[in-house]
Design an enzyme around this catalytic site. Structure first.
Site, mmCIF file in Angstrom:
data_model
loop_
_atom_site.group_PDB
_atom_site.id
_atom_site.type_symbol
_atom_site.label_atom_id
_atom_site.label_comp_id
_atom_site.label_asym_id
_atom_site.label_seq_id
_atom_site.Cartn_x
_atom_site.Cartn_y
_atom_site.Cartn_z
ATOM 1 N N HIS A 1 -2.741 3.143 -4.727
ATOM 2 C CA HIS A 1 -2.125 2.717 -3.464
ATOM 3 C C HIS A 1 -0.698 2.210 -3.689
ATOM 4 O O HIS A 1 -0.308 1.161 -3.181
ATOM 5 C CB HIS A 1 -2.986 1.661 -2.772
ATOM 6 C CG HIS A 1 -4.269 2.226 -2.202
ATOM 7 N ND1 HIS A 1 -4.283 3.077 -1.121
ATOM 8 C CD2 HIS A 1 -5.570 2.074 -2.586
ATOM 9 C CE1 HIS A 1 -5.545 3.409 -0.850
ATOM 10 N NE2 HIS A 1 -6.335 2.836 -1.726
ATOM 11 N N ASP B 1 0.869 -1.190 0.000
ATOM 12 C CA ASP B 1 0.000 0.000 0.000
ATOM 13 C C ASP B 1 0.903 1.237 0.000
ATOM 14 O O ASP B 1 2.131 1.118 -0.043
ATOM 15 C CB ASP B 1 -0.966 -0.010 1.188
ATOM 16 C CG ASP B 1 -2.321 0.576 0.797
ATOM 17 O OD1 ASP B 1 -2.342 1.755 0.387
ATOM 18 O OD2 ASP B 1 -3.333 -0.133 0.878
ATOM 19 N N GLU C 1 -9.625 2.674 -5.553
ATOM 20 C CA GLU C 1 -9.219 4.021 -5.176
ATOM 21 C C GLU C 1 -7.984 4.503 -5.944
ATOM 22 O O GLU C 1 -6.971 4.855 -5.353
ATOM 23 C CB GLU C 1 -8.956 4.073 -3.658
ATOM 24 C CG GLU C 1 -10.196 3.770 -2.860
ATOM 25 C CD GLU C 1 -9.975 3.827 -1.341
ATOM 26 O OE1 GLU C 1 -10.885 4.302 -0.654
ATOM 27 O OE2 GLU C 1 -8.914 3.395 -0.853
HETATM 28 C C1 ACM Z 1 -10.877 -0.470 0.205
HETATM 29 O O1 ACM Z 1 -11.366 -0.423 1.340
HETATM 30 N N1 ACM Z 1 -10.256 0.577 -0.298
HETATM 31 C C2 ACM Z 1 -10.962 -1.666 -0.610
#
Ligand code: ACM
Length: 797
Positions: free
Chosen positions: A284, A211, A347
């Site tokens: 991420h 991440d 995201e």
């Molecule tokens: C997430 O909670 N961004 C998958």
């Protein structure tokens, strides 16, 4: 009085003298505490005395994907100090009744099993290793091997009820996720987590390894992932939305080596658990970019993130990136034998791609209309690569945007809509919608909880979870493979905190994913769960105890506020305590069903002490004193602060949202019961965007000096203090005059009381006209939407 004194005084006589508390037969009730509840569990008449000197006879054709007996025989040896000999079922042996016979039954499903406990022995049938393993996990729970205070362990035999179990899971995918990127978790803890997953018959561990805040898997071809991407300089303190932000100044990080990962994969396999690794792309990715800036669309430099959220620097869809990610996945797929590889997909802001000449050019060349289609191009390229190695991808539900990769399985997290859409497109789905599957949410009143990201997911809601949403045709429903609990660790810095957030919510989820819907029953489950507390203690798990929280039914009465205490279990198993002064540990025992009347302002705290039902079977005095340690529930508070508004007649326009109507309706605004900072509490009234007019009418002319509005502010949850409140007064209920307009903007996050003076005012009516924030500002969660207004209470002094 000190509660410990009350407990010794009252509890001991109850437990050992009262005939009611003693079971009428010596049969040990551990058998009724199997979690997840088997599909069929019939108790036959007759008791079985099971001798610990067992021999296990197994059909070795069942030792296919893994050796399914070793975990059981190991735990038996550890706890009972007896190593069960394992013999071939087909060989001729002299056999007595102290035996477990495991035979092949090809009519059963892979994870299904049958387990009979007769006086002639224990008989297990299964068609594969997993089924045998689950049968033995059930037996492990029935024998309560994990709790050493069980007297049978020292006696060397068990008195059991004869029973027949026919069991198989409702869903093939039963998962728990763990984010080790936001906070690195030690290897031993990862194993312990897998132990618990398998103890409750879940079969998948989704390991979130990369991440923005850290890269946690060794990739030999890219050493800077270890030296740079695995470490951040420091970490945000407090909540992400706090102003101002502060950091801890401590370097944080770590990663798992190939050897360690192999060890965990093997450990999990022996417990029927598949590990699905997640390598996040294209978003991420900031930790990876910090190590290899050429993977970004701008030159960088980039830093491993030290705060939370969504970052704009993401992988650039260039050839260097694809080569890097393919190399990474080569090493990942060498380490993890799972059918699925999770490639994230969630995201991913598109700002960098939209600003990049390279990306614009690529989109033209590939005929892609927008950045969403570019993301889809990215995911589809990676899918082709993963498929070429004989594996399949899973992605978060954003992978639907811009076109779904042909063979992808979708993990639906932003509610169930993504999962429904994917199933309709003939794709497989794993359901993991925020509530109730995000175990980083609060599980109770935040006033008494460690800091969490927000939300509210009590264990009851997890238990109610059904991964199959309404509105799917039977054929589409078959695409719902199951569900998963997610544990994001922004606010969990230690294994102990992870345990507190994940357990027992994960246990409730395990039953929701295994047990047939018609067999699910919250009351029955919660009482079995309490019987598991002793075992979780022995496993040294820091689990949450909200399930033993007593209930307090609160109602506004003409003379004040009544509180009726309600226990979740009867004495001698549970005792309720209340206090007005918990700081000094002054707690008073109250009875379930008692009413407590509050007529003056006060904060009332309450909690329970609960004893597992299995405690009563303990015989030796040493074990007894150990098993009599009660579980103490978290503390909750009721805050009562009545004012002149309590006796007024209230009307409101428009009515509050159906989601937040107030306890007992709009009377909640003036009942004296004060909403805490927990917006899912029942006390708040909330409106979604409208101007709100609240009228209070008094029976006679009333002197007023000031008023207070209780207001909630939480930008994460789209809740904003209103901009202003305009107040008018009337002496005749017809003509209203202005009393002033008061500014409410700029309040800090959390619960606030805005107090305003109205000196020397005498009215028969007051009218509050509350102007909400019209639009959530850009850059904030929910930007562009109308803001929520949360009010409780309106106090008049
Ligand atoms: C997430 O909670 N961004 C998958």
């Amino acid at each position: 009085m000190d509660c410990r004194q009350i407990y010794t005084f009252l509890f001991i006589p109850f437990l050992f003298i009262s005939g009611q508390a003693q079971p009428s037969s010596p049969v040990w009730h551990g058998s009724t505490s199997v979690i997840p509840l088997p599909a069929v569990m019939d108790f036959a008449s007759g008791q079985v005395e099971l001798n610990a000197q067992l021999t296990l006879y197994a059909d070795k054709r069942l030792f296919t994907s893994f050796d399914p007996v070793i975990v059981f025989t190991d735990i038996f040896e550890e706890k009972i100090k007896y190593k069960i000999p394992v013999r071939d079922l087909t060989a001729q042996h002299q056999r007595d009744n102290s035996k477990i016979e495991i035979s092949l039954d090809t009519t059963l499903t892979q994870e299904g099993y049958e387990l009979d406990i007769y006086d002639t022995g224990i008989f297990i049938r299964a068609s594969a290793s997993a089924g045998v393993f689950y049968a033995l996990q059930t037996l492990r729970q029935i024998l309560n091997l994990d709790n050493l205070s069980n007297p049978n362990h020292t006696k060397g035999s068990w008195d059991l009820i004869s029973m027949e179990i026919r069991d198989e899971p409702r869903f093939p995918y039963r998962g728990m996720h763990l984010d080790v990127a936001r906070h690195f978790m030690p290897l031993d803890f990862v194993k312990k987590y897998i132990d618990l997953i398998s103890y409750y018959k879940m079969n998948t561990f989704h390991w979130h390894l990369t991440d923005d805040q850290g890269w946690r898997i060794e990739i030999k071809k890219y050493p800077k992932l270890q030296t740079i991407a695995a470490w951040r300089d420091e970490t945000l303190l407090g909540h992400y939305s706090d102003v101002p932000v502060t950091y801890d100044g401590q370097k944080h990080g770590g990663y798992y080596t190939h050897e360690q990962i192999k060890e965990v994969v093997a450990y999990a396999a022996q417990r029927g658990v598949t590990i699905i690794p997640e390598i996040e792309m294209p978003g991420h990715a900031q930790a990876a970019l910090a190590a290899y800036p050429e993977l970004g669309c701008t030159p960088g430099p980039f830093k491993v993130a030290k705060t939370w959220g969504v970052f704009e620097d993401v992988f650039c869809p260039n050839e260097i990136t694809f080569t890097f990610l393919q190399d990474v996945l080569d090493e990942v797929m060498d380490l993890f034998p799972s059918k699925y590889i999770h490639i994230g997909g969630d995201e991913c802001p598109k700002a960098r791609w939209n600003e990049s000449a390279f990306c614009q050019d690529l989109m033209k060349r590939e005929g892609l209309k927008n950045a969403e289609e570019l993301q889809s191009y990215f995911i589809q390229r990676m899918e082709k690569y993963v498929n070429s190695k004989g594996r399949r991808i899973i992605g978060w539900d954003e992978i639907l945007e811009g076109g779904l990769a042909p063979d992808a399985t979708v993990m639906s997290w932003r509610g169930t809509a993504g999962g429904i859409a994917a199933a309709k497109l003939d794709h497989d789905v794993i359901m993991t919608p925020g509530p109730p599957c995000y175990f980083d949410h609060y599980q109770s009143d935040p006033a008494f909880e460690p800091l969490a990201i927000g939300g509210y997911t009590p264990i009851e809601k997890v238990y109610e979870f059904d991964p199959v949403p309404q509105g799917l045709l039977p054929k589409e429903q078959t695409h719902i493979l199951g569900g998963q609990g997610n544990v994001w660790t922004e606010y969990m810095t230690t294994p102990s905190h992870v345990q507190y957030m994940a357990f027992p919510r994960a246990i409730a989820l395990a039953e929701a994913l295994w047990t047939p819907t018609e067999k699910k029953d919250w009351k029955n489950f919660s009482s079995r769960l309490i019987n598991h507390f002793d075992r979780l203690d022995r496993m040294d798990i820091n689990y949450a105890t909200h399930v033993i929280m007593p209930q307090a039914d609160v109602e506004s009465q003409p003379e004040g506020l009544s509180i009726i205490w309600k226990s979740t279990m009867a004495p001698p198993y549970q005792f309720i305590y209340m206090s007005q002064n918990p700081q000094d540990e002054v707690w008073q025992l109250v009875n379930s069903g008692d009413t407590f009347m509050l007529t003056t302002p006060a904060n009332i705290y309450y909690k329970s002490e609960t004893f597992a039902k299995t405690s009563q079977h303990t015989s030796s005095s040493e074990e007894r004193s150990e098993s009599l340690q009660p579980k103490v529930s978290p503390v909750k508070m009721i805050s009562y602060n009545p004012s002149k508004s309590r006796t007024s007649k209230i009307s409101v326009s428009p009515q509050p949202s159906e989601r937040y109507p107030g306890r007992g309706g709009i009377k909640a605004l003036t009942d004296g019961l004060i909403g805490n900072k927990f917006f899912n509490g029942q006390d708040w009234c909330a409106w979604d965007g409208d101007r709100v007019v609240i009228d209070l009418k008094f029976d006679e002319l009333t002197s007023i000096d000031s008023f207070t509005l209780g207001i909630l502010s939480s930008s994460q949850a789209w809740i904003y203090p209103p901009e202003s409140v305009e107040v008018k007064g009337s002496t005749d209920l017809e003509n209203y005059i202005d009393l002033g307009t008061f500014d409410l903007s700029g309040m800090p996050a959390g619960r606030n009381d805005a107090k305003f003076q109205l000196p020397g005012t005498k009215v028969k009516a007051l009218r509050f006209s509350i102007l909400p924030v019209q639009e959530i500002p850009s850059g904030m969660p929910g930007a562009g939407h109308e803001a929520w207004t949360f009010i409780d209470e309106i106090s008049i002094y």
